[in-house]
Design an enzyme around this catalytic site. Structure first.
Site, mmCIF file in Angstrom:
data_model
loop_
_atom_site.group_PDB
_atom_site.id
_atom_site.type_symbol
_atom_site.label_atom_id
_atom_site.label_comp_id
_atom_site.label_asym_id
_atom_site.label_seq_id
_atom_site.Cartn_x
_atom_site.Cartn_y
_atom_site.Cartn_z
ATOM 1 N N ASP A 131 57.100 55.926 57.256
ATOM 2 C CA ASP A 131 55.887 56.661 56.889
ATOM 3 C C ASP A 131 56.246 58.124 56.600
ATOM 4 O OD1 ASP A 131 53.194 56.918 56.394
ATOM 5 O OD2 ASP A 131 52.685 57.420 58.467
ATOM 6 N N CYS A 186 52.389 37.203 41.207
ATOM 7 C CA CYS A 186 50.932 37.371 41.035
ATOM 8 C C CYS A 186 50.436 36.442 39.925
ATOM 9 C CB CYS A 186 50.594 38.808 40.653
ATOM 10 S SG CYS A 186 50.742 39.966 42.013
ATOM 11 N N CYS A 189 46.630 35.878 38.481
ATOM 12 C CA CYS A 189 45.627 36.280 39.485
ATOM 13 C C CYS A 189 45.153 37.714 39.230
ATOM 14 C CB CYS A 189 46.247 36.161 40.877
ATOM 15 S SG CYS A 189 45.188 36.777 42.192
ATOM 16 N N CYS A 192 42.564 41.072 43.234
ATOM 17 C CA CYS A 192 42.515 42.417 43.833
ATOM 18 C C CYS A 192 41.759 43.385 42.932
ATOM 19 C CB CYS A 192 43.910 42.929 44.175
ATOM 20 S SG CYS A 192 45.083 42.840 42.829
ATOM 21 N N CYS A 196 38.139 45.040 44.032
ATOM 22 C CA CYS A 196 38.104 46.452 44.470
ATOM 23 C C CYS A 196 36.690 47.005 44.310
ATOM 24 C CB CYS A 196 39.098 47.268 43.658
ATOM 25 S SG CYS A 196 38.960 49.025 44.024
ATOM 26 N N CYS A 238 41.003 51.099 53.685
ATOM 27 C CA CYS A 238 40.267 50.041 52.992
ATOM 28 C C CYS A 238 41.228 48.869 52.818
ATOM 29 C CB CYS A 238 39.775 50.541 51.631
ATOM 30 S SG CYS A 238 39.165 49.227 50.539
ATOM 31 N N CYS A 245 43.572 38.871 48.587
ATOM 32 C CA CYS A 245 44.851 38.456 47.977
ATOM 33 C C CYS A 245 45.272 37.078 48.522
ATOM 34 C CB CYS A 245 45.888 39.516 48.291
ATOM 35 S SG CYS A 245 47.523 39.145 47.678
HETATM 36 S S1 SF4 Z 1 45.275 39.524 44.640
HETATM 37 FE FE1 SF4 Z 1 47.415 39.493 45.388
HETATM 38 S S2 SF4 Z 1 48.368 37.831 44.218
HETATM 39 FE FE2 SF4 Z 1 46.478 38.336 43.176
HETATM 40 S S3 SF4 Z 1 47.073 39.835 41.626
HETATM 41 FE FE3 SF4 Z 1 46.456 40.987 43.424
HETATM 42 S S4 SF4 Z 1 48.331 41.361 44.549
HETATM 43 FE FE4 SF4 Z 1 48.759 39.716 43.086
HETATM 44 S S1 SF4 Z 2 42.319 50.199 48.974
HETATM 45 FE FE1 SF4 Z 2 40.185 49.603 48.525
HETATM 46 S S2 SF4 Z 2 39.442 51.122 47.070
HETATM 47 FE FE2 SF4 Z 2 41.695 51.308 47.137
HETATM 48 S S3 SF4 Z 2 42.416 50.005 45.476
HETATM 49 FE FE3 SF4 Z 2 42.366 48.705 47.294
HETATM 50 S S4 SF4 Z 2 40.330 47.754 47.284
HETATM 51 FE FE4 SF4 Z 2 40.281 49.463 45.862
#
Ligand code: SF4
Ligand code: SF4
Length: 364
Positions: A131, A186, A189, A192, A196, A238, A245
């Site tokens: 980190d 991925c 897919c 994500c 979001c 978040c 995923c």
């Molecule tokens: S949800 Fe996971 S597997 Fe699907 S595109 Fe995003 S990172 Fe890749």
């Molecule tokens: S952490 Fe939350 S707000 Fe940031 S990219 Fe991922 S889902 Fe979106």
């Protein structure tokens, strides 16, 4: 001539000390990553974020972390533990992202210290970076063959997912590297980016920090109006783009054993002394360690999860509407409006602070 432990020997040491995956790469500079960081910074996508963006030349040059560096041994430790059985009783809680439920970085540091000690025992120099802005740890893990870059910019370990904290041992030893990059898994897919809440994933692997809730909770200034409702009950971090995923849904769970803290008591964050709040949030990144940012975030979450007719909520809103800090008065005004307590805003139209006036101007 000094001996170099084999990767199998180092993995054994790491495993015994709680490091789940270990791989090595050379200490060559991460030139492509530097270009990317500089470009995204120039485009403003970093949203004021410092970390490895602060000095890309430094964070992408391992030899600046350890003169004479030849290798990087990268370690990953899972932080996926069982979900809490129930939320604490009064319900006014902020949700904390999984990686911050416990001090997983401390556990990883301990594990990597053991790996470093094995190298030092053979006479090599080491520096453990966990980190730390001195190294682009995800890029090191990718080059070491630990995982692939997900479209959510996390590193995903094959069969294990992305619930991992990453860290490195930079050393002047020439450790055997595998040079086997994990191919993208991925595929087509898009869960994500679809999932979001703020549309912050603007292209595969590209996060616009100006929209990312995780960063906005840490950034200075006003919490952007347009993302306050989307923040929901998140008080720190978040997890959304990791929760949705698919590889993460199949990820193995690490047995709990630490001090998991999945929720933060909102009213306490707003009512307790500064020193107590900062001590409570000692593991959180808080802009310049200014407690006002914890309170700002708590006010936004309160606006999302509180009930306007709750006397405790009313009392805390009234107190913050008279707070000497205009930033907090402004966020309290938003929360009061969102909870249907415009009556508490009486007299605020005389407030000299432009932030407060901006909030009042947005009221329906
Ligand atoms: S949800 Fe996971 S597997 Fe699907 S595109 Fe995003 S990172 Fe890749
Ligand atoms: S952490 Fe939350 S707000 Fe940031 S990219 Fe991922 S889902 Fe979106």
């Amino acid at each position: 001539m000094l001996l170099v432990p084999t990767m199998e020997e180092l993995r054994e040491v790491g495993r015994a000390a709680g490091v789940d995956a270990l791989a090595a790469t050379t200490a060559d500079p991460f030139l492509e990553v530097r270009t990317t960081l500089e470009r995204r910074k120039a485009e403003g996508l970093h949203g004021g974020m410092a970390f490895t963006y602060r000095r890309p030349e430094r964070s992408t040059t391992p030899a600046l972390a350890l003169p004479g560096a030849r290798s990087i041994v990268v370690g990953a430790r899972s932080y996926l533990v069982e979900d809490p059985v129930e939320a604490p009783p009064d319900g006014l809680q902020g949700r904390i992202a999984r990686y911050a439920w416990d001090d997983h970085y401390a556990a990883l540091t301990q594990g990597l210290n053991a790996v470093a000690a094995a190298l030092r025992a053979c006479g090599w120099r080491t520096r453990v970076l966990v980190d730390d802005n001195a190294l682009v740890d995800r890029a090191a893990a990718h080059r070491a063959g630990i995982g692939w870059w997900g479209k959510n910019a996390n590193l995903l370990l094959p069969g294990l997912g992305s619930w991992y904290v990453l860290g490195s041992v930079v050393t002047n030893a020439v450790v055997a590297v595998s040079n086997e990059i994990v191919a993208d898994r991925c595929g087509s897919c898009t869960r994500c980016s679809d999932g979001c809440p703020t549309g912050a994933i603007t292209a595969p692997g590209v996060i616009d920090a100006r929209r990312c809730l995780s960063w906005l909770l840490q950034a200075e200034g006003v919490f952007p109006f347009e993302y306050r409702v989307a923040l929901g009950d998140r008080i720190y971090g978040c997890d959304e783009c990791q929760e949705v995923c698919p590889p993460n849904r199949r990820a193995p769970i690490r047995a709990p054993g630490g001090q998991e803290m999945p929720w933060a008591p909102l009213l306490s964050l707003l009512d307790t002394d500064d020193a107590v709040v900062l001590a409570y949030a000692h593991r959180w990144y808080i802009w310049r360690r200014e407690v006002r940012y914890v309170r700002r975030n708590a006010l936004v979450v309160l606006g999302n999860v509180g009930m306007g007719d709750d006397p405790k909520v009313e009392a805390v809103l009234a107190r913050y509407l008279a707070h000497p800090d205009g930033l907090l008065r402004a966020h309290a005004a938003w929360a009061a409006g969102r909870l249907g307590r415009e009556d508490l805003l009486m007299g605020l139209d005389q407030d000299p602070d432009p932030l407060v006036q901006a909030e009042l101007g947005r009221l329906p």
